[in-house]
Design a protein around this motif. Sequence first.
Motif, PDB file in Angstrom:
ATOM      1  N   LYS A  90       0.838  -1.203   0.000  1.00 59.69           N
ATOM      2  CA  LYS A  90       0.000   0.000   0.000  1.00 59.69           C
ATOM      3  C   LYS A  90       0.875   1.256   0.000  1.00 59.69           C
ATOM      4  O   LYS A  90       0.564   2.234  -0.682  1.00 59.69           O
ATOM      5  N   GLU A  91       1.961   1.219   0.770  1.00 59.65           N
ATOM      6  CA  GLU A  91       2.888   2.351   0.806  1.00 59.65           C
ATOM      7  C   GLU A  91       3.521   2.562  -0.562  1.00 59.65           C
ATOM      8  O   GLU A  91       3.687   3.703  -1.019  1.00 59.65           O
ATOM      9  N   TYR A  92       3.884   1.473  -1.220  1.00 61.33           N
ATOM     10  CA  TYR A  92       4.459   1.567  -2.571  1.00 61.33           C
ATOM     11  C   TYR A  92       3.466   2.241  -3.519  1.00 61.33           C
ATOM     12  O   TYR A  92       3.842   3.111  -4.320  1.00 61.33           O
ATOM     13  N   GLU A  93       2.214   1.841  -3.438  1.00 65.65           N
ATOM     14  CA  GLU A  93       1.188   2.429  -4.313  1.00 65.65           C
ATOM     15  C   GLU A  93       1.057   3.923  -4.086  1.00 65.65           C
ATOM     16  O   GLU A  93       0.902   4.696  -5.047  1.00 65.65           O
ATOM     17  N   GLU A  94       1.101   4.346  -2.825  1.00 66.95           N
ATOM     18  CA  GLU A  94       0.993   5.773  -2.512  1.00 66.95           C
ATOM     19  C   GLU A  94       2.177   6.544  -3.083  1.00 66.95           C
ATOM     20  O   GLU A  94       2.012   7.620  -3.652  1.00 66.95           O
ATOM     21  N   ARG A  95       3.365   6.010  -2.948  1.00 67.59           N
ATOM     22  CA  ARG A  95       4.560   6.681  -3.470  1.00 67.59           C
ATOM     23  C   ARG A  95       4.533   6.729  -5.001  1.00 67.59           C
ATOM     24  O   ARG A  95       4.930   7.734  -5.601  1.00 67.59           O
ATOM     25  N   PHE A 129      10.854   8.446  -8.708  1.00 73.17           N
ATOM     26  CA  PHE A 129      10.908   7.094  -9.262  1.00 73.17           C
ATOM     27  C   PHE A 129      12.117   6.339  -8.712  1.00 73.17           C
ATOM     28  O   PHE A 129      12.025   5.152  -8.375  1.00 73.17           O
ATOM     29  N   GLU A 130      13.246   7.023  -8.624  1.00 72.57           N
ATOM     30  CA  GLU A 130      14.465   6.393  -8.110  1.00 72.57           C
ATOM     31  C   GLU A 130      14.284   5.986  -6.654  1.00 72.57           C
ATOM     32  O   GLU A 130      14.641   4.867  -6.254  1.00 72.57           O
ATOM     33  N   GLN A 131      13.701   6.878  -5.846  1.00 73.68           N
ATOM     34  CA  GLN A 131      13.456   6.567  -4.440  1.00 73.68           C
ATOM     35  C   GLN A 131      12.440   5.435  -4.306  1.00 73.68           C
ATOM     36  O   GLN A 131      12.526   4.605  -3.385  1.00 73.68           O
ATOM     37  N   LEU A 132      11.496   5.403  -5.235  1.00 70.44           N
ATOM     38  CA  LEU A 132      10.475   4.354  -5.216  1.00 70.44           C
ATOM     39  C   LEU A 132      11.104   2.981  -5.468  1.00 70.44           C
ATOM     40  O   LEU A 132      10.786   2.001  -4.781  1.00 70.44           O
ATOM     41  N   LEU A 133      12.021   2.915  -6.422  1.00 69.14           N
ATOM     42  CA  LEU A 133      12.695   1.644  -6.702  1.00 69.14           C
ATOM     43  C   LEU A 133      13.588   1.225  -5.539  1.00 69.14           C
ATOM     44  O   LEU A 133      13.718   0.034  -5.242  1.00 69.14           O
ATOM     45  N   GLU A 134      14.204   2.204  -4.886  1.00 68.28           N
ATOM     46  CA  GLU A 134      15.015   1.895  -3.705  1.00 68.28           C
ATOM     47  C   GLU A 134      14.126   1.299  -2.613  1.00 68.28           C
ATOM     48  O   GLU A 134      14.508   0.340  -1.937  1.00 68.28           O
ATOM     49  N   TYR A 135      12.941   1.899  -2.445  1.00 66.15           N
ATOM     50  CA  TYR A 135      11.997   1.390  -1.450  1.00 66.15           C
ATOM     51  C   TYR A 135      11.553  -0.019  -1.813  1.00 66.15           C
ATOM     52  O   TYR A 135      11.483  -0.914  -0.952  1.00 66.15           O
TER      53      TYR A 135
END
Length: 249
Positions: A90-95, A129-135
């Motif tokens: 869910k956190e990934y979806e929000e980001r 996007f970069e931070q999202l992939l790191e997450y």
Amino acid sequence: MATLAEIRAKLKAGNSNTNNAQPKRKLESYENERAEKLKELIAKLKRGEHVQNRTLQTWLWASEYAMLASGWNEQKNIRAELSDKPTEVKEYEERLKKALFTYNKGEGLSIRKKHTAAKKLFGKADRQFEQLLEYLQEIIEAEPSLRSWFDRDTDWTADSQISLDTVGIPRVITSRSANNQTGNKPHNKLSKAQVKLQVLEAALHTQLYAPDTYFKYPNASNESTKTSPSSKLAELLKLPEDREDDFLK
């Protein structure tokens, strides 16, 4: 009782056999009538028309009709599993939603020829996007089972389909995005019509291609459900069309 996954496998095998010129059975007149009716019902579903459960109950064997009930249960289980998303997903979806919003806002400015402002937003989107992939990498390393929630392989390799843009960023399998690469994996939700279609196609293939011995020595399951099933069986085989609380959304 067969599951939809087993039905799909059966149809796939049947198509392969048909391509290899598998001979059709020589049908009796009553068998030919049933085959033609099954073809008619299949055509109706493919045209988007409704086929009532009582019609299916007339033309399917008891075991085939029971596959529909099995299919609804499978679909309810899939929906229950997909609705119970882990917190990390869910956190990934929000980001992802925020990153896409930033990018789309930049697109709007670019269309209006406000290139300087658009460039800043595109840069911000790239960082998101970069931070999202790191997450994503962090949560997958912490809990590998989360891989099943994403539409593509989350391994970062030379052949990876992942990239820092609106198309290459992974989607959660429940996403309605056109860039969702889930395809026709088993966890996909099926509509009521799709489940009916799969069962009817499997029934037609059996009628046309099953060995004659299959019909020469039929077991109790090879009987039409119109042969007065017990009230207990009738209740078991009731479909969502008849019980509103079981409707698939």
